[in-house]
Design an enzyme around this catalytic site. Structure first.
Site: not given
Lengths: 149, 334
Positions: B57, B257
């Site tokens: 992240h 992705h």
């Protein structure tokens, strides 16, 4: 109280070995007894979360987990401990284990996590069931756990 | 938040109507059942709302350094030299706990439906079963929490820019290009064997990439195709793409992705041993802030494939088209 077999070794680093797993973190544990295996799992989790050398053992927390099979017991214990860190903000360095049939009771020695004093190593999202293993062999007890990070 | 998703953020001043239009599903997946989320999941999520989380992240501040299709870039509000912010985060501990809770529930129910799987981290039951319905309600609620979380972080990022630069919102012009998820199962209509059918598309590590004209896209984006965000690594670049019609025929309207890892985390840490990664990244023009050195080591540029090659393959397959390349200069790892 910890039994003799449960006494912590001098260096936490010898408690577990990390192994290659793309994207996630895997650990392997070895111990002479079943209780010590779970104790090492508890201490290893803390060491993956923070640099535990700076954690003072000033408070005790007790976690009891019960499961039919040892792999589930390891999974559920580490999941409870992860919640102890992420929800309650408690980090530990020492641990002792009491076994009673299908349940184990782990007493953790540590303190509230303080990001200013405790070096955070990285977040663990979850304890997975992927390739989860706990087994007893003539050489002792072994476990493998993969964490989702 | 679990019920309303990004609409909660709108009601509480963290979002605009335009933000929601530029978010997949308008930031709220139908069918969410917040009662299907456990107390522990809420406890974990409550402490983490508005936070990135670690692992892969990030929040990346970049400059647009290459435009591949000026018409599309213009329509998405992207221009050469422009500063962009990309946020990669999700449902945080609430989602992880929900996964854990349902692995237990669904895993325990599989035998009743005659299903067995080779790995205990996988679990499956029929969609119409009580367990399947419960999971779908919980999953949608977790997705809504994620949309709300990203929206709140986007708002906080805007506030940080406004304060640091001491400028007005109109001068900053902080506008959402698109918000899209990459771990979700959704009911969509697709053509199967020449017939329109309602199917459950499970995108795990895949992004929705609807082509031009799809009715799920808002009016402003419909002629262009859905924007697709493909982050690379923190030293090189990320991409903004749009979905193409071929994706609807070949991949149920889905694309990749991200770049994908080349090295395991353990190997990346080993390779980073003794190196000054902050200095190496600085030399590439990237400033990194992270909680831990290990976090940077595990995510260092060469731990990942070159995302440029990945998006070129997607373009050659006519799944997506490149619009712009973003070169990071400031990266925050949660």
């Amino acid at each position: 109280m910890a039994t003799k077999a449960d006494a912590p070794p001098a260096e936490d680093a010898v408690l577990f070995r990390e192994f290659e797993h793309t994207g996630d973190i895997g650990i392997e544990l070895e111990a002479p007894t079943r209780g010590e295996l779970f104790r090492r799992g508890a201490v290893a989790l803390a060491a993956l979360l923070v640099e535990t050398a700076g954690v003072a053992e000033i408070e005790n927390r007790e976690i009891t987990v019960e499961a039919e099979a040892d792999p589930d017991l390891m999974h559920d214990l580490l999941t409870e401990l992860l919640a102890l860190f992420t929800v309650e903000g408690f980090i530990w360095r020492g641990a002792s284990v009491k076994e009673a049939g299908r349940s184990i009771c782990v007493t953790l020695r540590g303190e509230p996590f303080d990001p200013a004093r405790h070096a955070f190593r990285g977040e663990i999202k979850a304890v997975t069931y992927h390739q989860l293993m706990v087994e007893n062999s003539p050489d002792g007890w072994r476990s493998r756990v993969i964490f989702d990070v | 938040m679990a019920g309303e998703g990004a609409k909660w953020a709108l009601r509480n001043g963290y979002a605009t109507e335009r933000d929601l239009e530029h978010t997949e599903e308008g930031g709220m997946l139908a069918g969410a059942d917040p009662d299907r989320i456990s107390e522990r999941a809420y406890q974990r999520g409550a402490k983490q709302l508005g936070t990135l989380g670690s692992g892969n992240h990030f929040l990346e501040v970049s400059r647009v350094d290459e435009i591949y299709d000026s018409k599309l870039a213009d329509a998405l509000g992207l221009e050469l030299g422009q500063v962009t912010v990309m946020i990669h985060s999700g449902s945080r501990g609430l989602g992880h706990q929900t996964c854990d809770d349902y692995l237990k529930l669904v895993g325990g129910a599989m035998a009743r439906y005659g299903i067995s799987l080779p790995d205990r981290q996988l679990a499956a039951v029929p969609i119409s079963s009580p367990e399947g319905q419960a999971y779908l309600g919980a999953m949608a609620a977790a997705a809504n929490f994620a949309w709300c979380n990203r929206q709140v972080m986007m708002h906080l990022a805007e506030q940080a820019f406004l304060q640091a630069l001491s400028i007005a919102p109109r001068e900053l012009n902080f506008e959402l290009v698109y918000d899209v998820c990459h771990n979700i199962a959704k009911f969509e209509e697709h053509s199967v064997d020449g017939q329109k059918r309602l199917v459950c598309v499970h995108r795990k590590g895949a992004t929705r990439a609807f082509g031009p004209g799809h009715p799920a896209l808002p009016e402003a984006l419909r002629p262009l195709g859905q924007p697709v965000l493909v982050p690379g690594d923190m030293g090189r670049y990320s991409f903004v793409l749009v979905g193409l019609e071929t994706a609807m025929r070949e991949t149920f309207g889905s694309s990749c992705h991200g770049a994908g890892r080349l090295m395991s985390r353990v190997k990346a840490r080993r390779e980073a041993g003794g190196r000054d990664l902050h200095a190496e990244l600085k030399a590439l023009g990237v400033t990194v802030r992270a909680h831990s050195r290990a976090g940077i080591a595990e995510e260092m540029p060469h731990a990942y494939k070159d995302v440029a090659e990945v998006v070129e393959v997607m373009e050659a397959a006519r799944i997506t088209r490149r619009v712009a390349r973003l070169k990071p200069f400031a990266v925050i790892k949660g």
